[in-house]
Design a protein around this motif. Structure first.
Motif, PDB file in Angstrom:
ATOM      1  N   PRO A 152       0.824  -1.212   0.000  1.00 48.41           N
ATOM      2  CA  PRO A 152       0.000   0.000   0.000  1.00 48.41           C
ATOM      3  C   PRO A 152       0.860   1.265   0.000  1.00 48.41           C
ATOM      4  CG  PRO A 152      -0.848  -1.589   1.575  1.00 48.41           C
ATOM      5  CD  PRO A 152       0.455  -2.144   1.081  1.00 48.41           C
ATOM      6  N   GLY A 153       0.566   2.160  -0.934  1.00 48.24           N
ATOM      7  CA  GLY A 153       1.274   3.423  -1.000  1.00 48.24           C
ATOM      8  C   GLY A 153       2.655   3.349  -1.600  1.00 48.24           C
ATOM      9  N   LYS A 154       3.030   2.174  -2.111  1.00 45.89           N
ATOM     10  CA  LYS A 154       4.369   2.021  -2.686  1.00 45.89           C
ATOM     11  C   LYS A 154       4.281   1.582  -4.141  1.00 45.89           C
ATOM     12  CE  LYS A 154       6.812   0.999   1.607  1.00 45.89           C
ATOM     13  NZ  LYS A 154       7.787   0.076   2.287  1.00 45.89           N
ATOM     14  N   GLN A 155       5.392   1.759  -4.833  1.00 45.95           N
ATOM     15  CA  GLN A 155       5.459   1.320  -6.224  1.00 45.95           C
ATOM     16  C   GLN A 155       5.626  -0.198  -6.302  1.00 45.95           C
ATOM     17  OE1 GLN A 155       8.638   3.584  -8.108  1.00 45.95           O
ATOM     18  NE2 GLN A 155       7.174   5.125  -8.807  1.00 45.95           N
ATOM     19  N   ARG A 156       5.171  -0.724  -7.412  1.00 43.67           N
ATOM     20  CA  ARG A 156       5.354  -2.145  -7.653  1.00 43.67           C
ATOM     21  C   ARG A 156       6.843  -2.422  -7.830  1.00 43.67           C
ATOM     22  NH1 ARG A 156       1.026  -4.743 -11.707  1.00 43.67           N
ATOM     23  NH2 ARG A 156      -0.310  -3.570 -10.260  1.00 43.67           N
ATOM     24  N   GLU A 157       7.325  -3.532  -7.252  1.00 47.73           N
ATOM     25  CA  GLU A 157       8.751  -3.843  -7.323  1.00 47.73           C
ATOM     26  C   GLU A 157       8.969  -5.316  -7.648  1.00 47.73           C
ATOM     27  OE1 GLU A 157      10.667  -3.253  -3.541  1.00 47.73           O
ATOM     28  OE2 GLU A 157       9.340  -4.639  -2.486  1.00 47.73           O
ATOM     29  N   LEU A 158      10.096  -5.571  -8.286  1.00 44.84           N
ATOM     30  CA  LEU A 158      10.484  -6.946  -8.585  1.00 44.84           C
ATOM     31  C   LEU A 158      10.875  -7.653  -7.298  1.00 44.84           C
ATOM     32  CD1 LEU A 158      11.363  -9.215 -10.605  1.00 44.84           C
ATOM     33  CD2 LEU A 158      13.638  -8.165 -10.531  1.00 44.84           C
ATOM     34  N   VAL A 159      10.383  -8.879  -7.141  1.00 41.25           N
ATOM     35  CA  VAL A 159      10.774  -9.717  -6.015  1.00 41.25           C
ATOM     36  C   VAL A 159      11.801 -10.752  -6.474  1.00 41.25           C
ATOM     37  CG1 VAL A 159       9.989 -11.368  -4.281  1.00 41.25           C
ATOM     38  CG2 VAL A 159       8.539  -9.419  -4.895  1.00 41.25           C
ATOM     39  N   ALA A 160      11.449 -11.496  -7.501  1.00 46.37           N
ATOM     40  CA  ALA A 160      12.341 -12.535  -8.010  1.00 46.37           C
ATOM     41  C   ALA A 160      11.905 -12.925  -9.410  1.00 46.37           C
ATOM     42  CB  ALA A 160      12.336 -13.768  -7.105  1.00 46.37           C
ATOM     43  N   ILE A 161      12.862 -13.400 -10.192  1.00 45.14           N
ATOM     44  CA  ILE A 161      12.573 -13.850 -11.545  1.00 45.14           C
ATOM     45  C   ILE A 161      13.505 -15.000 -11.886  1.00 45.14           C
ATOM     46  CG2 ILE A 161      14.109 -12.087 -12.513  1.00 45.14           C
ATOM     47  CD1 ILE A 161      12.359 -12.040 -15.008  1.00 45.14           C
ATOM     48  N   MET A 162      12.997 -15.949 -12.642  1.00 49.77           N
ATOM     49  CA  MET A 162      13.796 -17.092 -13.067  1.00 49.77           C
ATOM     50  C   MET A 162      13.618 -17.295 -14.560  1.00 49.77           C
ATOM     51  SD  MET A 162      13.679 -21.063 -11.795  1.00 49.77           S
ATOM     52  CE  MET A 162      15.050 -21.097 -10.656  1.00 49.77           C
ATOM     53  N   ALA A 163      14.727 -17.422 -15.267  1.00 48.37           N
ATOM     54  CA  ALA A 163      14.687 -17.712 -16.695  1.00 48.37           C
ATOM     55  C   ALA A 163      14.464 -19.203 -16.920  1.00 48.37           C
ATOM     56  CB  ALA A 163      15.985 -17.271 -17.354  1.00 48.37           C
ATOM     57  N   ARG A 164      14.096 -19.539 -18.141  1.00 51.09           N
ATOM     58  CA  ARG A 164      13.902 -20.956 -18.475  1.00 51.09           C
ATOM     59  C   ARG A 164      15.190 -21.741 -18.241  1.00 51.09           C
ATOM     60  NH1 ARG A 164      10.091 -23.763 -21.254  1.00 51.09           N
ATOM     61  NH2 ARG A 164       8.938 -21.846 -21.646  1.00 51.09           N
ATOM     62  N   SER A 165      16.335 -21.073 -18.419  1.00 50.59           N
ATOM     63  CA  SER A 165      17.644 -21.710 -18.223  1.00 50.59           C
ATOM     64  C   SER A 165      17.940 -22.013 -16.759  1.00 50.59           C
ATOM     65  CB  SER A 165      18.745 -20.795 -18.759  1.00 50.59           C
ATOM     66  OG  SER A 165      18.806 -19.600 -17.990  1.00 50.59           O
ATOM     67  N   GLY A 166      17.229 -21.344 -15.861  1.00 49.91           N
ATOM     68  CA  GLY A 166      17.472 -21.520 -14.433  1.00 49.91           C
ATOM     69  C   GLY A 166      18.148 -20.326 -13.771  1.00 49.91           C
ATOM     70  N   SER A 167      18.607 -19.374 -14.572  1.00 43.99           N
ATOM     71  CA  SER A 167      19.199 -18.162 -13.999  1.00 43.99           C
ATOM     72  C   SER A 167      18.148 -17.395 -13.219  1.00 43.99           C
ATOM     73  CB  SER A 167      19.761 -17.285 -15.112  1.00 43.99           C
ATOM     74  OG  SER A 167      20.782 -17.956 -15.814  1.00 43.99           O
ATOM     75  N   THR A 168      18.597 -16.765 -12.130  1.00 46.81           N
ATOM     76  CA  THR A 168      17.659 -16.059 -11.264  1.00 46.81           C
ATOM     77  C   THR A 168      18.158 -14.654 -10.928  1.00 46.81           C
ATOM     78  OG1 THR A 168      18.707 -16.981  -9.281  1.00 46.81           O
ATOM     79  CG2 THR A 168      16.822 -18.182 -10.173  1.00 46.81           C
ATOM     80  N   ASN A 169      17.224 -13.845 -10.495  1.00 49.28           N
ATOM     81  CA  ASN A 169      17.530 -12.516  -9.998  1.00 49.28           C
ATOM     82  C   ASN A 169      16.566 -12.239  -8.850  1.00 49.28           C
ATOM     83  OD1 ASN A 169      18.673  -9.935  -9.823  1.00 49.28           O
ATOM     84  ND2 ASN A 169      17.131  -9.061 -11.172  1.00 49.28           N
TER      85      ASN A 169
END
Length: 118
Positions: free
Chosen positions: A41-58
């Protein structure tokens, strides 16, 4: 178009755990990255985590060591295991689809509420 359906949100006490799931359907061949964003609430949307098909993550720095993203490519499903939850993790969590690991999402789920009580 791709359809993303999340499940697994809810209310948990601080220090607890939750597991989110997201199933993709539709134009799934175009999906490379699958991830999670959140908006408090009251904040911008932010990335939490992402995974590529290859398995790489951020991961966002705020969740490193506590959250783990995983995928089942055969089921077109992505998961987010959230441990050691904090009240500041309270947000609506959105599943996302990406054409790459470092690009903005082109598909969004409807969101699932995660509430962490202190």
């Amino acid at each position: 178009q791709v359809q993303l359906v999340e499940s697994g949100g809810g209310l948990v006490q601080a220090g607890g755990s939750l597991r989110l799931s997201c199933a993709a359907s539709g134009s799934i061949l175009s999906i490379n990255g699958m991830g999670w964003y959140r908006q408090a609430p009251g904040k911008q949307r932010e990335l939490v985590a992402i995974m590529a098909r290859s398995g790489s993550t951020n991961y966002a720095d705020s969740v490193k060591g506590r959250f783990t993203i995983s995928r089942d490519n055969a089921k077109n499903t992505v998961y987010l295991q959230m441990n050691s939850l904090k009240p500041e993790d309270t947000a609506v969590y959105y599943c996302t689809a990406h054409s790459g690991l470092w690009v903005a999402p082109y598909g969004w789920g409807q969101g699932t509420q995660v509430t962490v009580s202190s």
